[in-house]
Design an enzyme around this catalytic site. Structure first.
Site, short mmCIF file in Angstrom:
data_model
loop_
_atom_site.label_atom_id
_atom_site.label_comp_id
_atom_site.label_asym_id
_atom_site.label_seq_id
_atom_site.Cartn_x
_atom_site.Cartn_y
_atom_site.Cartn_z
N TYR A 152 1.59 -1.07 -0.22
CA TYR A 152 -0.10 -0.19 -0.18
C TYR A 152 0.91 1.43 0.10
O TYR A 152 2.06 1.13 1.14
CB TYR A 152 -0.89 0.18 1.29
CG TYR A 152 -2.32 0.14 0.79
CD1 TYR A 152 -3.01 0.99 -0.14
CD2 TYR A 152 -3.20 -1.16 1.16
CE1 TYR A 152 -3.95 1.43 -0.12
CE2 TYR A 152 -4.63 -1.34 0.55
CZ TYR A 152 -5.11 0.07 0.10
OH TYR A 152 -5.78 -0.27 -0.64
N GLU B 253 -1.04 5.08 -0.55
CA GLU B 253 -1.21 6.06 -0.71
C GLU B 253 -0.15 7.09 -0.87
O GLU B 253 0.29 7.30 0.04
CB GLU B 253 -2.39 5.99 0.00
CG GLU B 253 -3.34 5.13 -0.32
CD GLU B 253 -4.94 5.28 0.15
OE1 GLU B 253 -4.53 5.89 1.35
OE2 GLU B 253 -5.38 4.49 0.30
N ASP C 96 -5.05 14.67 -25.17
CA ASP C 96 -5.10 12.99 -25.28
C ASP C 96 -4.90 11.98 -25.65
O ASP C 96 -4.99 11.75 -27.36
CB ASP C 96 -6.68 12.50 -25.18
CG ASP C 96 -6.62 11.06 -24.42
OD1 ASP C 96 -6.14 10.32 -24.46
OD2 ASP C 96 -8.15 10.30 -24.16
N THR D 224 -2.52 6.64 -22.77
CA THR D 224 -2.74 5.30 -21.80
C THR D 224 -1.18 5.28 -21.86
O THR D 224 -0.40 5.50 -22.95
CB THR D 224 -3.24 4.52 -22.76
OG1 THR D 224 -3.17 4.41 -24.20
CG2 THR D 224 -4.40 4.74 -22.85
N LYS E 69 -0.91 1.41 -25.15
CA LYS E 69 -1.52 1.40 -26.52
C LYS E 69 0.19 1.21 -27.93
O LYS E 69 1.02 0.55 -27.40
CB LYS E 69 -2.52 2.46 -27.36
CG LYS E 69 -3.57 1.29 -26.03
CD LYS E 69 -4.23 2.88 -26.65
CE LYS E 69 -5.89 2.83 -26.22
NZ LYS E 69 -7.01 3.78 -26.37
N ARG F 279 -0.50 -2.09 -18.86
CA ARG F 279 -2.29 -1.41 -19.20
C ARG F 279 -2.07 -0.64 -18.06
O ARG F 279 -1.55 -0.76 -16.66
CB ARG F 279 -3.53 -1.64 -18.67
CG ARG F 279 -3.21 -4.04 -19.45
CD ARG F 279 -4.73 -3.70 -19.94
NE ARG F 279 -5.42 -3.28 -20.03
CZ ARG F 279 -5.65 -3.12 -21.98
NH1 ARG F 279 -4.68 -3.95 -22.73
NH2 ARG F 279 -6.19 -2.61 -22.44
C1 PLP Z 1 -7.73 3.72 -25.25
C2 PLP Z 1 -8.71 5.30 -24.96
C3 PLP Z 1 -8.47 5.89 -23.43
C4 PLP Z 1 -8.49 5.29 -22.23
O1 PLP Z 1 -7.68 4.39 -21.89
P1 PLP Z 1 -8.63 3.12 -21.39
O2 PLP Z 1 -7.16 2.58 -20.54
O3 PLP Z 1 -9.01 2.26 -21.93
O4 PLP Z 1 -8.74 3.77 -20.11
C5 PLP Z 1 -8.59 7.05 -23.62
N1 PLP Z 1 -8.72 8.24 -24.43
C6 PLP Z 1 -8.40 7.96 -25.69
C7 PLP Z 1 -8.27 8.70 -26.56
C8 PLP Z 1 -8.24 6.30 -26.41
O5 PLP Z 1 -7.96 6.06 -27.17
#
Ligand code: PLP
Length: 425
Positions: free
Chosen positions: A47, A49, A192, A218, A221, A227
């Site tokens: 833990y 936090e 994002d 993320t 990807k 993840r």
């Molecule tokens: C995949 C994605 C997310 C979310 O990611 P998760 O890990 O699935 O929550 C947020 N914004 C965009 C543009 C994405 O393509």
């Protein structure tokens, strides 16, 4: 203790599935073995936090070092001055950005989900659309971001935040133009980069940090890590809304974002995943990852060309990044039918709405195709023609079980040339 064979047999089955198919889901990738090994380790027991040096529990001296290493490596990857590596996912990272910038009911502008945006950019089904007042811009008939519409809506509606970024958009972004209109109305620009982050990290796409106040991503990807999510700032700044700390000093954006992740929206961080993030960020800093980024773009270009040569209609006519969006209406197919039939041949991708789609999100007129995962497996430009020929064979024979089965066997044999996790036996 007895081994839980039920679970481990299923995990083995999933490995066999990943090995024998062609993975074209644009948001997926294969991490290195080291990244996975880091995830299955003892920091999962801890833990922690709070943040390095400021934890609510004892015994955090080692996870402090792990988290600090992840932060320092990520700062190097994107040449930024501050980062938070605790978000459990991309959606959690975005939730924290909203919490730091917006009060419930305030207005923001994002790309419409049906035009390639993400759920967390204001879908009515998501916290972002339920808690805040979402307005949207879209793409033009040519499939390019409609910057004029974005500017007009920004000037008319004066949102507090403008989000750029998408889940199904194959072109690069004009961050400078978005920042210019944001400055006119005093809005924060939030990029994002969940999808193209790995290509931005390698300098192959425009740099959002030059023009955007806040950037989230993320890590699983194109960054090819575990993840998870991250939030970053190239330059920290004092919040323009007069939010003060208990001593009466204006809070900086980094402080607001740290508070929004913890205690704002998450509890204890996943330090084993943060360890794996650190491993992945180390890999991104290597020369190998630079070649990977270049190969992703070369493969996407080659694949787009093969599709166009076979009469497929690509939204915007092509791609600048790792993915393409294909309108299947001229082939008399829906996205749903295409996804389901390709699945039978072990070719995995997802149905996707195309801009101005006349079908429901459960059916759709299109498919999204991405090359990050097959590029990690070692496929090169020359292999893209083979991959597209398998896809075309299946899509032109959706009612012919024999052809689909034969293609499935060919796919499996083809992918045996590209070993995945050979160390796992
Ligand atoms: C995949 C994605 C997310 C979310 O990611 P998760 O890990 O699935 O929550 C947020 N914004 C965009 C543009 C994405 O393509």
């Amino acid at each position: 203790m007895q081994k839980d064979t039920l679970v481990f047999d299923l995990i083995r089955k999933e490995l066999d599935r990943q090995r024998s198919g062609i993975e074209l889901i644009a948001s997926e990738n294969f991490t290195s073995l080291q990244v996975m090994q880091a995830m299955g380790t003892v920091p999962t027991n801890k833990y922690a936090e709070g943040y390095p040096g400021k934890r609510y529990y004892g015994g955090c001296e080692v996870v402090d070092e792990i988290e600090t290493l992840a932060i320092e490596r990520l700062k190097k990857v994107f040449n930024c001055s501050w980062a938070n590596v605790q978000p459990h996912s991309g959606a959690s990272a975005n939730a924290a950005v909203f919490l730091a910038v917006m009060k419930p009911g305030e207005k923001f502008l994002g790309l419409d989900l049906s035009m390639g945006g993400h759920l967390t950019h204001g879908s009515p089904a998501n916290f972002s659309g339920k808690t805040y007042h979402a307005i949207h811009y879209g793409v033009t008939k040519d499939g390019i971001i409609d910057y004029e519409q974005l500017e007009a809506k920004a000037r008319e509606e004066k949102p507090k935040m403008i989000i750029c970024g998408a889940s199904a958009y194959s072109r690069d972004w004009d961050y400078k133009r978005i920042r210019a209109v944001a400055d006119e109305i005093g809005a924060v620009v939030f990029a994002d980069i969940a999808h193209p982050a790995g290509l931005i990290a390698t300098g192959l796409l425009n740099d959002p940090f030059e023009h955007c106040h806040i950037v989230s991503s993320t890590t699983h990807k194109t960054l090819r890590g575990p993840r998870g999510g991250v939030i970053m700032l190239r330059n920290d700044f004092e919040n323009p809304w007069g939010i003060k700390d208990p001593k009466g000093n204006l809070r900086t954006m980094s402080q607001l974002l740290d508070l929004a992740v913890f205690p704002g929206s998450q509890g204890g961080p996943l330090e084993h995943v943060i360890a794996a993030k650190a491993v992945a960020f180390g890999e991104i800093l290597s020369e190998d990852f630079k070649s990977y980024g270049k190969q992703v773009i070369a493969n996407a270009q080659a694949m787009a060309k093969s599709f166009v040569n076979r009469g497929y209609q690509l939204i915007s006519g092509g791609t600048d990044n790792h993915l393409m969006l294909i309108d299947l209406r001229n082939k008399n197919l829906t996205g749903k039918k295409a996804q389901e039939t390709l699945d039978k041949a072990h070719i995995t991708l997802n149905k996707n709405a195309v801009p101005f789609d006349d079908k429901s999100p459960f059916v759709t007129s299109g498919i999204r195709v991405g090359v990050p995962a097959i590029t990690t497996r070692g496929l090169k430009e020359d292999h893209m023609e083979t991959v597209v020929s398998y896809i075309d064979t299946v899509l032109m024979n959706t009612d012919d079980e024999a052809t689909i089965n034969k293609t499935k066997d060919e796919v499996k044999a083809f992918m045996q040339q590209f070993p995945l996790y050979p160390e796992l036996g």
